[in-house]
Design an enzyme around this catalytic site. Structure first.
Site, PDB file in Angstrom:
ATOM      1  N   ASN A 182      38.245  48.159  32.662  1.00 28.94           N
ATOM      2  CA  ASN A 182      38.194  46.899  31.920  1.00 28.94           C
ATOM      3  C   ASN A 182      36.914  46.145  32.264  1.00 28.94           C
ATOM      4  O   ASN A 182      36.436  46.198  33.397  1.00 28.94           O
ATOM      5  CB  ASN A 182      39.415  46.038  32.303  1.00 28.94           C
TER       6      ASN A 182
ATOM      7  N   HIS B 127      35.511  42.429  32.759  1.00 25.00           N
ATOM      8  CA  HIS B 127      35.997  41.058  32.968  1.00 25.00           C
ATOM      9  C   HIS B 127      34.830  40.160  33.362  1.00 25.00           C
ATOM     10  O   HIS B 127      34.091  40.500  34.294  1.00 25.00           O
ATOM     11  CB  HIS B 127      37.071  41.027  34.057  1.00 25.00           C
TER      12      HIS B 127
END
Length: 215
Positions: free
Chosen positions: A125, A127
């Site tokens: 991911n 972020h």
């Protein structure tokens, strides 16, 4: 010659980071095949970016599942779990080696993570914060507000492994972003600066994971 790593990308919005990935795959910088781009929002412009690049797309929304349950905390939780289980099934049908979340605004539960883990699929991911800081949504806005209040002098972006605790997986690549003293930088200008750093971070972080998966 070994076949390229198969990658699925999850998005919710504009897809500027997705575009950076599409461009670098086309240029041969990232040795992977983008097998599908999936969004939980029908009007996400990232789906259009994928279609232009001839990448299969899919729309998978939580609303349908919420309608099947009462609007109670238990009902919402049941809907999310059913949604996540189906999301895992949809993704695994493409047999990817890697799932990359680029602005995917949905917290993934064990009902999603466990099947992918069982199939040995890596999930990473992007972020826009430093590890352990500003987990969850609106991280850029919250960091900017904290800077205005004199609480921090830097933030950052990271690529990390996905686990059930939001934004708490092992960092793969971290880039610090300093707030500059005396620079009157509004939120819009700061967001743009963060996004530009995200594009290169995504490419570098993905590249590192792809090399790891090929070993």
């Amino acid at each position: 010659m070994p076949s390229p790593i198969r990658t699925t990308v999850l998005i919710s919005g504009n897809g500027s980071n997705l575009q950076a990935v599409i461009d670098q795959v086309a240029a041969g910088t990232l040795d992977t095949t983008l097998v599908r781009v999936l969004s939980n929002r029908k009007d996400a412009f990232g789906l259009e970016r994928a279609r232009k690049a001839d990448i299969p797309t899919q729309y998978h929304n939580l609303v349908k599942y919420k309608k099947q349950h009462p609007a109670t905390p238990e009902g919402v939780q049941a809907a999310r779990e059913e949604y996540d289980a189906e999301l895992a099934r949809l993704i695994l049908a493409d047999q990817p080696d890697l799932v990359v979340c680029l602005g995917f605004m949905h917290i993934l539960s064990p009902q999603f993570l466990s099947p992918l883990e069982g199939a040995n699929v890596r999930i990473i991911n992007l972020h826009p914060a430093l590890p352990g800081a500003f987990n969850g949504v609106n991280a850029i806005e919250r960091a900017h507000a904290a800077w205005l209040e004199g609480k921090i002098d830097k933030t950052g972006v990271m690529i990390h492994d996905v686990i059930s605790e939001v934004d708490m997986g092992k960092p793969i690549l971290v880039r610090e972003i300093a707030f500059e003293k005396g620079r009157d930088e509004n939120l819009e200008a700061f967001e743009q600066r963060v996004h530009e750093i995200e594009w290169s971070t995504v490419i570098e972080g993905m590249g590192a994971v792809l090399r790891e998966l090929k070993q």
